[in-house]
Design a protein around this motif. Structure first.
Motif, PDB file in Angstrom:
ATOM      1  N   GLY A 200       0.815  -1.212   0.000  1.00 20.60           N
ATOM      2  CA  GLY A 200       0.000   0.000   0.000  1.00 20.60           C
ATOM      3  C   GLY A 200       0.839   1.247   0.000  1.00 20.60           C
ATOM      4  N   GLN A 201       1.995   1.233   0.705  1.00 27.89           N
ATOM      5  CA  GLN A 201       2.859   2.401   0.729  1.00 27.89           C
ATOM      6  C   GLN A 201       3.465   2.653  -0.647  1.00 27.89           C
ATOM      7  OE1 GLN A 201       5.705   1.664   3.822  1.00 27.89           O
ATOM      8  NE2 GLN A 201       4.125   1.405   5.409  1.00 27.89           N
ATOM      9  N   ARG A 202       3.899   1.572  -1.326  1.00 26.07           N
ATOM     10  CA  ARG A 202       4.471   1.761  -2.662  1.00 26.07           C
ATOM     11  C   ARG A 202       3.429   2.281  -3.638  1.00 26.07           C
ATOM     12  NH1 ARG A 202       7.102  -3.271  -1.431  1.00 26.07           N
ATOM     13  NH2 ARG A 202       5.504  -4.357  -2.648  1.00 26.07           N
ATOM     14  N   MET A 203       2.202   1.804  -3.523  1.00 24.28           N
ATOM     15  CA  MET A 203       1.147   2.288  -4.413  1.00 24.28           C
ATOM     16  C   MET A 203       0.821   3.740  -4.135  1.00 24.28           C
ATOM     17  SD  MET A 203       0.433  -0.092  -6.504  1.00 24.28           S
ATOM     18  CE  MET A 203      -1.055   0.610  -7.175  1.00 24.28           C
TER      19      MET A 203
ATOM     20  N   LEU B 127       0.515  12.389   1.883  1.00 20.30           N
ATOM     21  CA  LEU B 127      -0.621  12.677   2.757  1.00 20.30           C
ATOM     22  C   LEU B 127      -1.898  12.893   1.971  1.00 20.30           C
ATOM     23  CD1 LEU B 127       1.057  15.089   5.349  1.00 20.30           C
ATOM     24  CD2 LEU B 127       0.638  12.648   5.543  1.00 20.30           C
ATOM     25  N   HIS B 128      -1.929  12.433   0.754  1.00 18.72           N
ATOM     26  CA  HIS B 128      -3.117  12.593  -0.070  1.00 18.72           C
ATOM     27  C   HIS B 128      -4.272  11.798   0.544  1.00 18.72           C
ATOM     28  CE1 HIS B 128      -5.748  12.406  -3.635  1.00 18.72           C
ATOM     29  NE2 HIS B 128      -5.105  13.508  -4.003  1.00 18.72           N
ATOM     30  N   PRO B 129      -5.467  12.373   0.625  1.00 16.51           N
ATOM     31  CA  PRO B 129      -6.573  11.688   1.307  1.00 16.51           C
ATOM     32  C   PRO B 129      -7.022  10.406   0.636  1.00 16.51           C
ATOM     33  CG  PRO B 129      -7.339  13.695   0.225  1.00 16.51           C
ATOM     34  CD  PRO B 129      -5.859  13.722   0.166  1.00 16.51           C
ATOM     35  N   SER B 130      -6.651  10.172  -0.612  1.00 17.74           N
ATOM     36  CA  SER B 130      -7.074   8.957  -1.299  1.00 17.74           C
ATOM     37  C   SER B 130      -6.168   7.775  -1.014  1.00 17.74           C
ATOM     38  CB  SER B 130      -7.137   9.204  -2.817  1.00 17.74           C
ATOM     39  OG  SER B 130      -5.839   9.516  -3.305  1.00 17.74           O
TER      40      SER B 130
ATOM     41  N   ASP C 163      10.943  10.828   5.067  1.00 19.77           N
ATOM     42  CA  ASP C 163      11.476  10.250   3.826  1.00 19.77           C
ATOM     43  C   ASP C 163      10.375  10.050   2.788  1.00 19.77           C
ATOM     44  OD1 ASP C 163      13.961  10.163   5.028  1.00 19.77           O
ATOM     45  OD2 ASP C 163      13.704   8.090   5.732  1.00 19.77           O
ATOM     46  N   GLY C 164       9.479  11.003   2.734  1.00 15.76           N
ATOM     47  CA  GLY C 164       8.427  10.938   1.725  1.00 15.76           C
ATOM     48  C   GLY C 164       7.294   9.991   2.050  1.00 15.76           C
ATOM     49  N   GLN C 165       7.242   9.434   3.264  1.00 19.17           N
ATOM     50  CA  GLN C 165       6.184   8.523   3.656  1.00 19.17           C
ATOM     51  C   GLN C 165       5.376   9.148   4.788  1.00 19.17           C
ATOM     52  OE1 GLN C 165       7.582   4.603   4.552  1.00 19.17           O
ATOM     53  NE2 GLN C 165       8.650   4.337   2.608  1.00 19.17           N
ATOM     54  N   ALA C 166       4.090   8.783   4.843  1.00 17.60           N
ATOM     55  CA  ALA C 166       3.174   9.320   5.852  1.00 17.60           C
ATOM     56  C   ALA C 166       3.079   8.338   7.013  1.00 17.60           C
ATOM     57  CB  ALA C 166       1.798   9.554   5.242  1.00 17.60           C
ATOM     58  N   PHE C 167       3.057   8.880   8.241  1.00 15.11           N
ATOM     59  CA  PHE C 167       2.931   8.085   9.457  1.00 15.11           C
ATOM     60  C   PHE C 167       1.953   8.774  10.402  1.00 15.11           C
ATOM     61  CE2 PHE C 167       7.180   7.178   7.779  1.00 15.11           C
ATOM     62  CZ  PHE C 167       7.191   5.789   7.803  1.00 15.11           C
ATOM     63  N   PHE C 168       1.559   8.024  11.420  1.00 16.67           N
ATOM     64  CA  PHE C 168       0.724   8.559  12.499  1.00 16.67           C
ATOM     65  C   PHE C 168       1.430   8.294  13.814  1.00 16.67           C
ATOM     66  CE2 PHE C 168      -2.220   7.484   9.076  1.00 16.67           C
ATOM     67  CZ  PHE C 168      -2.937   8.659   8.952  1.00 16.67           C
ATOM     68  N   SER C 169       1.293   9.239  14.737  1.00 21.83           N
ATOM     69  CA  SER C 169       2.007   9.107  16.002  1.00 21.83           C
ATOM     70  C   SER C 169       1.185   9.721  17.130  1.00 21.83           C
ATOM     71  CB  SER C 169       3.377   9.794  15.918  1.00 21.83           C
ATOM     72  OG  SER C 169       4.043   9.715  17.161  1.00 21.83           O
ATOM     73  N   LEU C 170       1.332   9.112  18.314  1.00 28.00           N
ATOM     74  CA  LEU C 170       0.707   9.628  19.537  1.00 28.00           C
ATOM     75  C   LEU C 170       1.686  10.396  20.411  1.00 28.00           C
ATOM     76  CD1 LEU C 170      -1.679   6.817  20.943  1.00 28.00           C
ATOM     77  CD2 LEU C 170      -2.236   9.212  20.628  1.00 28.00           C
ATOM     78  N   ASP C 171       2.977  10.218  20.173  1.00 29.97           N
ATOM     79  CA  ASP C 171       4.005  10.793  21.046  1.00 29.97           C
ATOM     80  C   ASP C 171       4.949  11.694  20.268  1.00 29.97           C
ATOM     81  OD1 ASP C 171       5.122   8.792  19.574  1.00 29.97           O
ATOM     82  OD2 ASP C 171       5.798   7.572  21.266  1.00 29.97           O
ATOM     83  N   ASP C 172       4.405  12.526  19.393  1.00 35.98           N
ATOM     84  CA  ASP C 172       5.180  13.525  18.629  1.00 35.98           C
ATOM     85  C   ASP C 172       6.271  12.890  17.773  1.00 35.98           C
ATOM     86  OD1 ASP C 172       3.667  15.562  19.727  1.00 35.98           O
ATOM     87  OD2 ASP C 172       5.014  15.783  21.455  1.00 35.98           O
ATOM     88  N   GLY C 173       5.992  11.739  17.176  1.00 38.65           N
ATOM     89  CA  GLY C 173       6.910  11.129  16.235  1.00 38.65           C
ATOM     90  C   GLY C 173       7.872  10.144  16.841  1.00 38.65           C
ATOM     91  N   ALA C 174       7.855   9.936  18.172  1.00 43.59           N
ATOM     92  CA  ALA C 174       8.778   8.971  18.768  1.00 43.59           C
ATOM     93  C   ALA C 174       8.429   7.542  18.347  1.00 43.59           C
ATOM     94  CB  ALA C 174       8.747   9.088  20.293  1.00 43.59           C
ATOM     95  N   THR C 175       7.144   7.244  18.233  1.00 39.94           N
ATOM     96  CA  THR C 175       6.689   5.939  17.753  1.00 39.94           C
ATOM     97  C   THR C 175       5.757   6.195  16.582  1.00 39.94           C
ATOM     98  OG1 THR C 175       6.772   5.129  20.033  1.00 39.94           O
ATOM     99  CG2 THR C 175       5.655   3.742  18.406  1.00 39.94           C
TER     100      THR C 175
END
Length: 566
Positions: free
Chosen positions: A438-441, A450-453, A522-534
């Motif tokens: 999914g990340q590669r696509m 971060l595109h909503p689609s 690095d051009g990838q989207a992530f979600f975090s609860l602790d300001d990017g630590a995890t």
């Protein structure tokens, strides 16, 4: 030498006369019976004149036999042998009809589905049959949180647990023994969870026309058996104060379940005065005999105690309308309502506690003192059912599943993985492959990660714990309805940040909110609860992690707050 035998005990002439009289009665009876079966009309196949002709022929035949048997002999011996008694046919039919039980048909009906006994001209109706009230069916309508309803037909002896099992089966829900039926009164603003052993039809009979049943989860229904100290503060339990809080939690529950003990809950409550909007703060005591309040401070003397309500014929409800409707001093209201009262506000005992913990303590103690050991039996039923299903710790695999083996196709040729540890790690790696794909696509098809689609921003919407665009107050309401136990959680869209999400979590009967922020690396989207630590690639990955690890949260994620559609 010829011998002559003389029979002294039989009079042949008298016997022939009796036979004649019997035949006369028989033919007259046949004519009467034919008239009776044809509703007063002569039989179509045997007219009366034919019956008379038959009678005449038979009389002539009997006369000839009489002359052969009796020559001119003046000697007549008295009959000493008992003679048969003739019973008329009509009389037999009447007596049989009178002696026949009313519940039995005159003639068994071999085709009940083709000919109803009530409308048949031959078969008599079956009378005297009474329906068994335990086998009688009743119609019950149950509503879900989204306003949809389902009508079910249940017997009168069906319990609330059985109805929940039926709805779980019909709605294809996950049966985690947390589903419950809720008795909801919208006009009064009251609701309560039915106990598992309560008969649904009996409860429905005491409800008003505007009331209804709701189908929802309640994780706190038996949570006090697991963590009793969280439900009974030491300052509210009388024997804990007397023993300086040294009683263990196992003894705490035994005092409630043992009918010979005398547990007592005490504390201040606000009582709404009848017919007025004012409230009065009183010191109250909850015992097995009922709820009392003291007329003189905190005195326990019998002369100072007044009975407010008994427990046997009453139920305890949560007030869901807020404090504005009743002008309550706090938001933590509950109500004691008689079981047989239908929509009458005069009999309601409105009470208000200081905080959520004290309200939960009063309501839980009310249930334990009223139902006692039955609640513990209800709590143990799911555990006994699980232990009786299978003695194996792992689920039984089918023949096709046992024929499967783990394979490794990383090299030029495939190989069978014999090591079970390696096979398990390969299965986990395969389970995460769809995330990498999914990340590669997303990188190939989206101008921005971060595109909503992208898949990572929509995959979570299929989960039961995600509730979309609901406000904070609605999230609070759902958490309270499904029991404020540790680890109860849900995810929703953030109202302040359109790209962020909010984790709503319950801990120690307090509801807290944690914001989930998106981040880019690095051009990838992530979600975090602790300001990017995890960082996590999607919300499903985030929830799975915090179900196993507490991290920055006060407790692990245990119970998803679910809304089911019937």
């Amino acid at each position: 030498m010829n011998k002559i035998f003389i029979f002294d005990d039989v009079d042949l002439e008298q016997l022939v006369n009796d036979m004649n009289s019997s035949m006369d009665s028989l033919y007259s009876t046949q004519a009467d019976t034919a008239m009776l079966l044809n509703n007063g009309h002569a039989h179509a196949h045997t007219p009366p004149h034919q019956l008379n002709q038959q009678h005449q022929v038979h009389s002539a035949y009997v006369g000839q036999a009489h002359r052969r048997l009796h020559p001119s002999s003046p000697t007549k011996e008295r009959l000493r042998h008992s003679q048969p008694m003739h019973i008329k046919a009509v009389r037999c039919l009447q007596e049989a009809h009178q002696l026949r039980p009313a519940s039995m048909p005159a003639i068994p009906n071999p085709f009940p589905e083709l000919c109803s006994p009530a409308g048949s001209p031959v078969l008599s109706p079956i009378q005297g049959l009474k329906h068994n009230p335990r086998g009688k069916k009743s119609i019950v309508k149950v509503w879900s949180e989204d306003g949809a309803g389902k009508v079910v037909e249940i017997p009168s002896d069906m319990t609330a647990r059985d109805v929940c099992q039926l709805l779980v089966y019909k709605s294809h829900c996950v049966d985690d023994n947390a589903w419950t039926l809720v008795e909801h009164h919208p006009i009064l603003g009251l609701e309560r969870c039915l106990e598992d052993h309560e008969l649904v039809v009996q409860v429905q009979a005491s409800m008003s026309s505007d009331s209804k049943f709701l189908f929802r989860k309640n994780y706190a229904k038996y949570e006090f058996f697991r963590n009793p100290l969280n439900f009974f503060p030491e300052q509210m339990v009388a024997w804990c104060q007397e023993s300086d809080g040294s009683i263990p939690q196992s003894q705490l529950l035994q005092n409630f379940l043992n009918s010979s003990s005398c547990p007592e809950i005490q504390g201040y409550l606000h009582l709404k005065e009848p017919g007025r909007r004012s409230w009065k703060k009183l010191y109250m005591f909850l015992r097995r005999s009922g709820l009392y309040y003291s007329t003189k401070g905190t005195s326990k003397e019998p002369r100072h105690l007044q009975l407010l309500s008994d427990l046997e014929d009453s139920n305890i409800f949560t007030v869901i309308t807020g404090k504005k409707l009743h002008n309550a001093p706090t938001d933590y209201q509950f109500c004691i309502r008689p079981s047989k009262v239908r929509g009458d506000c005069k009999e309601l005992k409105m009470l208000s506690a200081e905080d959520e913990q004290s309200r939960t303590c009063w309501m839980t103690a009310f249930r334990l003192l009223k139902h006692g050991i039955v609640l513990y039996q209800n709590y143990n039923v799911p555990h006994q059912r699980k232990s009786s299903l299978s003695p194996f710790s792992a689920p039984v695999r089918s023949v096709s599943e046992n024929s499967l083996v783990a394979m490794d196709f990383s090299g030029r040729t495939g190989r069978v993985i014999d090591n079970p540890v390696e096979a398990q790690s390969a299965a986990l790696e395969e389970g995460q492959t769809w995330r990498k794909r999914g990340q590669r696509m997303n990188v190939l098809t989206s101008a921005s990660p971060l595109h909503p689609s992208s898949l990572s921003t929509v995959i979570h919407r299929t989960q039961v714990w995600f509730h979309g665009r609901i406000i904070r107050e609605e999230a609070h309401k759902m958490m309270i309805q499904q029991g404020q136990v540790d680890g109860l959680f849900l995810l929703r869209d953030s109202q302040s940040n359109p790209r962020a999400f909010v984790l709503t979590l319950c801990h120690h009967q307090k509801i807290k909110h944690f914001q989930i922020l998106p981040c880019e690396e690095d051009g990838q989207a992530f979600f975090s609860l602790d300001d990017g630590a995890t960082k996590f690639t999607d919300l499903i990955h985030l929830v799975e992690f915090y179900q196993l690890n507490r991290g920055v949260l006060p407790c692990k994620l245990k119970h998803p707050c679910t809304a089911v559609a019937l």
